[in-house]
Scaffold this active site. Sequence first.
Site, PDB file in Angstrom:
ATOM      1  NE  ARG A  93      -8.013  -1.910 -31.731  1.00  0.00           N
ATOM      2  CZ  ARG A  93      -9.274  -1.958 -31.310  1.00  0.00           C
ATOM      3  NH1 ARG A  93      -9.629  -2.831 -30.380  1.00  0.00           N
ATOM      4  NH2 ARG A  93     -10.181  -1.126 -31.810  1.00  0.00           N
ATOM      5  CB  ALA A 116     -19.949   8.391 -30.486  1.00  0.00           C
ATOM      6  CG  LEU A 122     -26.912  -1.800 -23.249  1.00  0.00           C
ATOM      7  CD1 LEU A 122     -27.705  -2.619 -22.239  1.00  0.00           C
ATOM      8  CD2 LEU A 122     -25.565  -2.457 -23.545  1.00  0.00           C
ATOM      9  CD  GLU A 178      -1.448   3.936   3.917  1.00  0.00           C
ATOM     10  OE1 GLU A 178      -2.565   4.059   4.442  1.00  0.00           O
ATOM     11  OE2 GLU A 178      -1.249   3.222   2.900  1.00  0.00           O
ATOM     12  CB  THR A 183     -23.039  -3.372 -29.965  1.00  0.00           C
ATOM     13  OG1 THR A 183     -23.952  -2.296 -29.795  1.00  0.00           O
ATOM     14  CG2 THR A 183     -21.648  -2.819 -30.206  1.00  0.00           C
ATOM     15  CG  HIS A 230      -2.047  -1.000   1.087  1.00  0.00           C
ATOM     16  ND1 HIS A 230      -3.070  -1.095   2.000  1.00  0.00           N
ATOM     17  CD2 HIS A 230      -2.306  -1.946   0.136  1.00  0.00           C
ATOM     18  CE1 HIS A 230      -3.908  -2.041   1.626  1.00  0.00           C
ATOM     19  NE2 HIS A 230      -3.458  -2.581   0.516  1.00  0.00           N
ATOM     20  N   GLY A 253     -25.451   0.369 -27.895  1.00  0.00           N
ATOM     21  CA  GLY A 253     -26.208   0.969 -28.971  1.00  0.00           C
ATOM     22  C   GLY A 253     -27.482   1.592 -28.434  1.00  0.00           C
ATOM     23  CD1 TRP A 259     -13.630   5.084 -38.362  1.00  0.00           C
ATOM     24  CD2 TRP A 259     -14.472   4.554 -36.370  1.00  0.00           C
ATOM     25  NE1 TRP A 259     -13.058   3.909 -37.994  1.00  0.00           N
ATOM     26  CE2 TRP A 259     -13.551   3.552 -36.762  1.00  0.00           C
ATOM     27  CE3 TRP A 259     -15.102   4.417 -35.146  1.00  0.00           C
ATOM     28  CZ2 TRP A 259     -13.270   2.437 -35.987  1.00  0.00           C
ATOM     29  CZ3 TRP A 259     -14.828   3.318 -34.370  1.00  0.00           C
ATOM     30  CH2 TRP A 259     -13.927   2.345 -34.779  1.00  0.00           C
ATOM     31  CB  CYS A 304      -6.234  -0.849   5.544  1.00  0.00           C
ATOM     32  SG  CYS A 304      -4.528  -1.395   5.347  1.00  0.00           S
TER      33      CYS A 304
END
Length: 375
Positions: free
Chosen positions: A216, A163, A314, A59, A205, A57, A311, A179, A84
Amino acid sequence: MKESVSQSHEYWMQQALDLAGKGKGAVSPNPMVGCVIISEDGELIGKGYHKKFGEAHAEVNAVESVKDKESLKNATVYVTLEPCSHQGKTPPCAHMLAKLPIKKVVVAMKDPNPSVDGKGILHLRNKGIEVETGILKEETEQLNEFFIHHQTFGRPFITLKMAQTADGYLAAADGESQWITGKQSRKMVHKWRAEYDAVLVGRTTAMVDNPSLTVRHVAGRQPRRIVIDGPYELPKELNLFSDKFEEKTIILTWNKEASATDADPMLKLMKQNYFRGEVIQVSKMDGHVDLRQSFKALGEKGISSVLVEGGQQLSSALLRQGLVDKLELFIAPKLLGAGTRSLINIGINKMKEIAELKDVSWTKVGDDILLTGYF
Protein backbone atom coordinates in the site's frame (compact mmCIF):
# COMPACT_ATOMS: atom_id res chain seq x y z
CA MET A 1 46.40 5.82 -18.18
CA LYS A 2 44.39 3.28 -20.16
CA GLU A 3 41.89 1.24 -18.18
CA SER A 4 42.87 -2.40 -17.68
CA VAL A 5 40.83 -5.21 -19.23
CA SER A 6 39.68 -6.47 -15.82
CA GLN A 7 38.62 -2.97 -14.80
CA SER A 8 36.63 -2.50 -18.00
CA HIS A 9 35.03 -5.92 -17.52
CA GLU A 10 33.91 -4.97 -14.02
CA TYR A 11 32.68 -1.57 -15.19
CA TRP A 12 30.47 -2.98 -17.93
CA MET A 13 29.26 -5.88 -15.81
CA GLN A 14 28.21 -3.39 -13.14
CA GLN A 15 26.13 -1.63 -15.79
CA ALA A 16 24.49 -4.95 -16.58
CA LEU A 17 23.88 -5.59 -12.87
CA ASP A 18 22.24 -2.20 -12.44
CA LEU A 19 19.92 -3.05 -15.30
CA ALA A 20 19.15 -6.49 -13.88
CA GLY A 21 17.96 -4.95 -10.61
CA LYS A 22 15.17 -3.15 -12.45
CA GLY A 23 13.40 -6.49 -12.80
CA LYS A 24 13.06 -6.96 -9.03
CA GLY A 25 9.59 -8.09 -8.08
CA ALA A 26 8.50 -8.68 -11.69
CA VAL A 27 10.39 -11.70 -13.07
CA SER A 28 10.12 -14.39 -10.38
CA PRO A 29 10.45 -17.36 -10.47
CA ASN A 30 12.94 -16.39 -13.15
CA PRO A 31 16.20 -14.65 -12.15
CA MET A 32 16.93 -10.96 -12.62
CA VAL A 33 19.26 -10.57 -15.60
CA GLY A 34 20.88 -7.57 -17.27
CA CYS A 35 22.91 -7.33 -20.46
CA VAL A 36 25.03 -4.69 -22.21
CA ILE A 37 26.75 -4.93 -25.59
CA ILE A 38 30.03 -3.18 -26.28
CA SER A 39 31.35 -2.61 -29.81
CA GLU A 40 34.84 -3.50 -30.98
CA ASP A 41 35.73 0.17 -30.42
CA GLY A 42 34.61 0.03 -26.79
CA GLU A 43 31.32 1.88 -27.23
CA LEU A 44 28.03 0.92 -25.59
CA ILE A 45 25.74 -0.07 -28.46
CA GLY A 46 23.00 -2.06 -26.74
CA LYS A 47 21.45 -2.77 -23.36
CA GLY A 48 18.47 -4.57 -21.90
CA TYR A 49 17.11 -6.51 -18.96
CA HIS A 50 14.49 -9.14 -18.20
CA LYS A 51 11.45 -6.98 -17.51
CA LYS A 52 8.67 -9.44 -16.73
CA PHE A 53 8.21 -13.18 -16.28
CA GLY A 54 7.28 -14.83 -19.56
CA GLU A 55 8.57 -11.97 -21.68
CA ALA A 56 11.83 -11.49 -23.60
CA HIS A 57 15.10 -12.16 -21.78
CA ALA A 58 17.81 -9.56 -21.21
CA GLU A 59 19.99 -10.69 -24.12
CA VAL A 60 17.13 -10.41 -26.60
CA ASN A 61 16.18 -6.93 -25.40
CA ALA A 62 19.83 -5.84 -25.56
CA VAL A 63 20.31 -7.10 -29.13
CA GLU A 64 17.04 -5.53 -30.27
CA SER A 65 18.18 -2.18 -28.85
CA VAL A 66 21.24 -2.11 -31.14
CA LYS A 67 20.44 0.42 -33.86
CA ASP A 68 23.26 -0.50 -36.24
CA LYS A 69 23.44 -4.28 -36.44
CA GLU A 70 26.75 -4.00 -38.32
CA SER A 71 28.30 -2.79 -35.07
CA LEU A 72 27.75 -6.25 -33.58
CA LYS A 73 30.74 -7.56 -35.51
CA ASN A 74 33.47 -8.51 -32.97
CA ALA A 75 31.38 -7.00 -30.17
CA THR A 76 31.49 -8.16 -26.55
CA VAL A 77 28.33 -9.09 -24.68
CA TYR A 78 28.21 -8.69 -20.89
CA VAL A 79 25.43 -10.65 -19.20
CA THR A 80 24.89 -11.23 -15.49
CA LEU A 81 23.72 -14.84 -15.87
CA GLU A 82 24.71 -17.60 -18.26
CA PRO A 83 22.53 -17.40 -21.39
CA CYS A 84 19.85 -20.09 -21.34
CA SER A 85 20.26 -23.08 -23.64
CA HIS A 86 16.77 -24.58 -23.43
CA GLN A 87 13.37 -23.75 -24.82
CA GLY A 88 11.17 -22.32 -22.07
CA LYS A 89 8.59 -19.56 -22.42
CA THR A 90 11.13 -17.92 -24.75
CA PRO A 91 13.72 -19.35 -27.21
CA PRO A 92 17.25 -20.19 -25.94
CA CYS A 93 19.40 -17.04 -25.69
CA ALA A 94 22.68 -18.94 -26.12
CA HIS A 95 21.58 -20.08 -29.58
CA MET A 96 20.47 -16.57 -30.49
CA LEU A 97 23.83 -15.06 -29.47
CA ALA A 98 25.78 -17.79 -31.27
CA LYS A 99 24.24 -16.71 -34.58
CA LEU A 100 25.56 -13.16 -34.20
CA PRO A 101 28.99 -11.98 -35.39
CA ILE A 102 30.07 -11.21 -31.82
CA LYS A 103 33.54 -12.06 -30.55
CA LYS A 104 33.10 -12.60 -26.83
CA VAL A 105 30.55 -13.13 -24.07
CA VAL A 106 31.42 -12.19 -20.47
CA VAL A 107 29.24 -13.94 -17.88
CA ALA A 108 29.00 -13.10 -14.19
CA MET A 109 27.81 -16.53 -13.03
CA LYS A 110 26.65 -19.90 -14.31
CA ASP A 111 22.94 -20.67 -14.20
CA PRO A 112 22.18 -23.17 -11.37
CA ASN A 113 19.07 -24.33 -13.23
CA PRO A 114 19.75 -27.98 -14.16
CA SER A 115 18.31 -27.28 -17.61
CA VAL A 116 21.20 -24.85 -18.22
CA ASP A 117 24.10 -25.28 -15.74
CA GLY A 118 26.98 -24.73 -18.17
CA LYS A 119 25.22 -25.83 -21.34
CA GLY A 120 24.75 -22.25 -22.55
CA ILE A 121 28.46 -21.48 -22.10
CA LEU A 122 29.44 -24.73 -23.82
CA HIS A 123 27.20 -23.98 -26.80
CA LEU A 124 28.77 -20.55 -27.27
CA ARG A 125 32.29 -21.94 -27.07
CA ASN A 126 31.44 -24.71 -29.53
CA LYS A 127 30.37 -22.01 -31.97
CA GLY A 128 33.75 -20.29 -31.69
CA ILE A 129 32.74 -17.51 -29.31
CA GLU A 130 35.11 -16.73 -26.46
CA VAL A 131 33.45 -16.91 -23.02
CA GLU A 132 34.80 -15.50 -19.76
CA THR A 133 33.04 -16.12 -16.45
CA GLY A 134 33.19 -14.97 -12.83
CA ILE A 135 33.14 -11.18 -13.27
CA LEU A 136 31.24 -9.70 -10.27
CA LYS A 137 30.03 -13.22 -9.44
CA GLU A 138 29.40 -12.53 -5.74
CA GLU A 139 27.41 -9.37 -6.46
CA THR A 140 25.27 -11.28 -8.95
CA GLU A 141 24.68 -14.11 -6.50
CA GLN A 142 23.54 -11.57 -3.92
CA LEU A 143 21.10 -10.00 -6.37
CA ASN A 144 19.58 -13.38 -7.23
CA GLU A 145 19.73 -15.04 -3.81
CA PHE A 146 16.05 -16.03 -4.03
CA PHE A 147 16.42 -17.72 -7.42
CA ILE A 148 19.65 -19.52 -6.52
CA HIS A 149 18.24 -20.83 -3.24
CA HIS A 150 15.07 -22.07 -4.92
CA GLN A 151 17.03 -23.84 -7.65
CA THR A 152 19.48 -25.36 -5.17
CA PHE A 153 17.16 -26.54 -2.39
CA GLY A 154 13.75 -26.72 -4.04
CA ARG A 155 12.15 -24.52 -1.40
CA PRO A 156 11.67 -20.76 -1.09
CA PHE A 157 14.24 -18.43 0.42
CA ILE A 158 12.80 -17.58 3.83
CA THR A 159 13.24 -14.14 5.36
CA LEU A 160 11.96 -13.60 8.89
CA LYS A 161 10.89 -10.02 9.56
CA MET A 162 10.52 -9.00 13.20
CA ALA A 163 9.92 -5.71 14.97
CA GLN A 164 10.59 -5.24 18.66
CA THR A 165 11.24 -2.66 21.32
CA ALA A 166 14.77 -2.05 22.61
CA ASP A 167 14.01 -4.40 25.51
CA GLY A 168 12.86 -7.24 23.25
CA TYR A 169 9.05 -7.05 23.17
CA LEU A 170 6.83 -7.22 20.08
CA ALA A 171 3.53 -6.49 21.82
CA ALA A 172 2.24 -4.97 25.06
CA ALA A 173 0.73 -7.03 27.86
CA ASP A 174 -2.76 -6.44 26.43
CA GLY A 175 -1.65 -7.80 23.05
CA GLU A 176 -1.53 -4.46 21.22
CA SER A 177 1.42 -4.09 18.84
CA GLN A 178 0.56 -1.12 16.59
CA TRP A 179 2.91 0.50 16.22
CA ILE A 180 6.26 -0.64 17.59
CA THR A 181 8.22 0.82 14.67
CA GLY A 182 7.97 4.13 12.81
CA LYS A 183 6.50 5.04 9.42
CA GLN A 184 9.79 4.66 7.53
CA SER A 185 10.21 1.08 8.76
CA ARG A 186 6.64 0.18 7.82
CA LYS A 187 7.14 1.65 4.36
CA MET A 188 10.27 -0.48 3.93
CA VAL A 189 8.26 -3.60 4.78
CA HIS A 190 5.75 -2.74 2.06
CA LYS A 191 8.63 -2.39 -0.39
CA TRP A 192 9.81 -5.86 0.59
CA ARG A 193 6.31 -7.28 0.12
CA ALA A 194 6.40 -6.12 -3.48
CA GLU A 195 9.74 -7.88 -4.01
CA TYR A 196 8.92 -11.25 -2.42
CA ASP A 197 6.74 -13.88 -4.04
CA ALA A 198 4.68 -14.35 -0.90
CA VAL A 199 4.10 -13.02 2.63
CA LEU A 200 3.33 -15.51 5.40
CA VAL A 201 1.70 -15.25 8.83
CA GLY A 202 0.48 -17.68 11.45
CA ARG A 203 -3.12 -18.13 12.57
CA THR A 204 -2.65 -16.07 15.76
CA THR A 205 -1.43 -13.03 13.80
CA ALA A 206 -4.25 -13.50 11.29
CA MET A 207 -6.84 -13.65 14.07
CA VAL A 208 -5.52 -10.89 16.33
CA ASP A 209 -4.29 -8.34 13.76
CA ASN A 210 -6.54 -9.25 10.81
CA PRO A 211 -3.83 -8.11 8.35
CA SER A 212 -4.26 -7.60 4.62
CA LEU A 213 -0.57 -8.20 3.79
CA THR A 214 -0.92 -6.01 0.72
CA VAL A 215 1.40 -3.43 -0.81
CA ARG A 216 0.00 0.00 0.00
CA HIS A 217 2.70 2.53 0.88
CA VAL A 218 4.77 1.97 -2.28
CA ALA A 219 4.12 1.02 -5.90
CA GLY A 220 4.59 -2.65 -6.73
CA ARG A 221 2.99 -6.01 -7.37
CA GLN A 222 0.77 -7.67 -4.79
CA PRO A 223 2.40 -10.80 -3.34
CA ARG A 224 0.75 -14.14 -2.67
CA ARG A 225 -0.53 -14.29 0.92
CA ILE A 226 0.01 -17.40 2.98
CA VAL A 227 -1.62 -18.15 6.31
CA ILE A 228 -0.97 -21.20 8.47
CA ASP A 229 -4.26 -22.58 9.76
CA GLY A 230 -3.73 -26.16 10.85
CA PRO A 231 -7.29 -26.95 11.98
CA TYR A 232 -8.80 -24.78 9.22
CA GLU A 233 -10.91 -22.81 11.66
CA LEU A 234 -10.09 -19.17 10.90
CA PRO A 235 -13.23 -17.16 10.10
CA LYS A 236 -13.62 -16.49 6.40
CA GLU A 237 -14.60 -12.89 7.18
CA LEU A 238 -10.93 -12.01 7.77
CA ASN A 239 -9.32 -9.71 5.20
CA LEU A 240 -7.12 -12.50 3.83
CA PHE A 241 -10.22 -14.45 2.82
CA SER A 242 -12.64 -11.72 1.81
CA ASP A 243 -10.90 -8.74 0.20
CA LYS A 244 -10.27 -8.17 -3.51
CA PHE A 245 -7.01 -10.14 -3.34
CA GLU A 246 -8.68 -13.24 -1.90
CA GLU A 247 -7.50 -15.40 -4.83
CA LYS A 248 -3.91 -14.62 -3.90
CA THR A 249 -4.31 -16.27 -0.48
CA ILE A 250 -2.96 -19.74 0.28
CA ILE A 251 -3.99 -21.66 3.39
CA LEU A 252 -1.59 -24.25 4.79
CA THR A 253 -3.49 -26.85 6.80
CA TRP A 254 -3.24 -30.41 8.08
CA ASN A 255 -7.03 -30.75 7.89
CA LYS A 256 -7.53 -33.26 5.05
CA GLU A 257 -11.27 -32.69 4.89
CA ALA A 258 -10.86 -28.93 4.37
CA SER A 259 -8.28 -29.40 1.65
CA ALA A 260 -10.35 -31.98 -0.21
CA THR A 261 -13.49 -29.85 -0.03
CA ASP A 262 -11.84 -26.73 -1.39
CA ALA A 263 -10.09 -28.65 -4.15
CA ASP A 264 -13.39 -29.95 -5.53
CA PRO A 265 -15.00 -27.33 -7.83
CA MET A 266 -18.47 -28.91 -7.50
CA LEU A 267 -18.32 -28.81 -3.71
CA LYS A 268 -17.15 -25.21 -3.92
CA LEU A 269 -20.20 -24.25 -5.95
CA MET A 270 -22.43 -25.84 -3.33
CA LYS A 271 -20.95 -23.63 -0.61
CA GLN A 272 -22.53 -20.20 -0.26
CA ASN A 273 -19.32 -18.28 0.45
CA TYR A 274 -16.57 -20.57 -0.72
CA PHE A 275 -12.93 -19.58 -0.44
CA ARG A 276 -11.52 -18.48 -3.80
CA GLY A 277 -7.90 -18.90 -2.86
CA GLU A 278 -5.91 -22.10 -2.58
CA VAL A 279 -5.65 -24.73 0.15
CA ILE A 280 -2.53 -26.84 0.56
CA GLN A 281 -2.80 -29.85 2.83
CA VAL A 282 0.40 -31.04 4.51
CA SER A 283 1.28 -33.36 7.38
CA LYS A 284 0.71 -32.66 11.02
CA MET A 285 3.80 -32.52 13.24
CA ASP A 286 3.65 -32.08 17.02
CA GLY A 287 0.13 -30.72 16.72
CA HIS A 288 1.06 -28.12 14.11
CA VAL A 289 1.49 -27.81 10.36
CA ASP A 290 4.72 -29.44 9.18
CA LEU A 291 6.67 -26.30 8.25
CA ARG A 292 9.43 -28.02 6.29
CA GLN A 293 6.91 -29.90 4.16
CA SER A 294 4.93 -26.69 3.73
CA PHE A 295 7.88 -24.82 2.26
CA LYS A 296 8.68 -27.72 -0.04
CA ALA A 297 5.10 -27.62 -1.33
CA LEU A 298 5.35 -23.86 -1.89
CA GLY A 299 8.63 -24.33 -3.75
CA GLU A 300 6.99 -26.85 -6.06
CA LYS A 301 4.44 -24.17 -6.95
CA GLY A 302 7.21 -21.86 -8.13
CA ILE A 303 7.26 -19.65 -5.03
CA SER A 304 10.95 -18.80 -4.66
CA SER A 305 10.82 -16.33 -1.76
CA VAL A 306 8.69 -15.87 1.35
CA LEU A 307 8.68 -12.93 3.74
CA VAL A 308 7.49 -14.15 7.14
CA GLU A 309 5.74 -11.53 9.25
CA GLY A 310 5.14 -13.88 12.14
CA GLY A 311 4.49 -13.52 15.80
CA GLN A 312 6.34 -15.07 18.69
CA GLN A 313 5.27 -18.70 18.16
CA LEU A 314 5.82 -18.91 14.41
CA SER A 315 9.11 -16.99 14.47
CA SER A 316 10.45 -19.17 17.27
CA ALA A 317 9.36 -22.38 15.52
CA LEU A 318 11.06 -21.39 12.26
CA LEU A 319 14.32 -20.58 14.03
CA ARG A 320 14.13 -23.72 16.13
CA GLN A 321 13.78 -25.85 13.00
CA GLY A 322 16.53 -24.03 11.11
CA LEU A 323 14.21 -22.81 8.37
CA VAL A 324 15.20 -19.12 8.35
CA ASP A 325 17.71 -17.99 5.73
CA LYS A 326 17.73 -14.28 6.50
CA LEU A 327 16.69 -12.13 9.44
CA GLU A 328 15.39 -8.57 9.16
CA LEU A 329 14.99 -7.27 12.72
CA PHE A 330 13.70 -3.77 13.41
CA ILE A 331 14.62 -2.44 16.85
CA ALA A 332 12.63 0.59 17.97
CA PRO A 333 13.95 3.07 20.58
CA LYS A 334 11.07 2.24 22.90
CA LEU A 335 10.60 0.28 26.12
CA LEU A 336 7.64 -1.80 27.27
CA GLY A 337 9.00 -3.63 30.31
CA ALA A 338 6.40 -6.38 29.93
CA GLY A 339 4.32 -8.08 27.27
CA THR A 340 5.08 -10.60 24.55
CA ARG A 341 8.75 -11.35 24.00
CA SER A 342 9.84 -11.51 20.37
CA LEU A 343 11.25 -15.04 20.75
CA ILE A 344 10.96 -17.97 23.14
CA ASN A 345 12.44 -21.45 23.18
CA ILE A 346 14.38 -21.58 19.93
CA GLY A 347 16.25 -24.68 21.06
CA ILE A 348 19.39 -23.01 22.43
CA ASN A 349 20.41 -23.70 26.02
CA LYS A 350 24.17 -23.15 26.08
CA MET A 351 26.49 -20.43 24.84
CA LYS A 352 28.29 -22.92 22.62
CA GLU A 353 24.99 -23.50 20.80
CA ILE A 354 24.36 -19.82 20.15
CA ALA A 355 23.05 -18.90 16.69
CA GLU A 356 25.41 -16.40 15.10
CA LEU A 357 24.37 -14.25 12.18
CA LYS A 358 26.63 -13.78 9.16
CA ASP A 359 27.13 -10.89 6.75
CA VAL A 360 25.60 -8.58 9.34
CA SER A 361 24.64 -4.99 8.62
CA TRP A 362 23.00 -2.26 10.69
CA THR A 363 20.86 0.39 9.01
CA LYS A 364 19.17 3.43 10.53
CA VAL A 365 15.56 3.64 9.33
CA GLY A 366 13.97 6.76 10.72
CA ASP A 367 14.39 6.46 14.48
CA ASP A 368 14.59 2.66 14.26
CA ILE A 369 17.60 0.42 13.69
CA LEU A 370 17.42 -2.46 11.21
CA LEU A 371 19.60 -5.50 11.84
CA THR A 372 20.10 -7.65 8.75
CA GLY A 373 21.88 -10.98 8.90
CA TYR A 374 22.04 -14.44 7.36
CA PHE A 375 22.04 -17.89 8.93
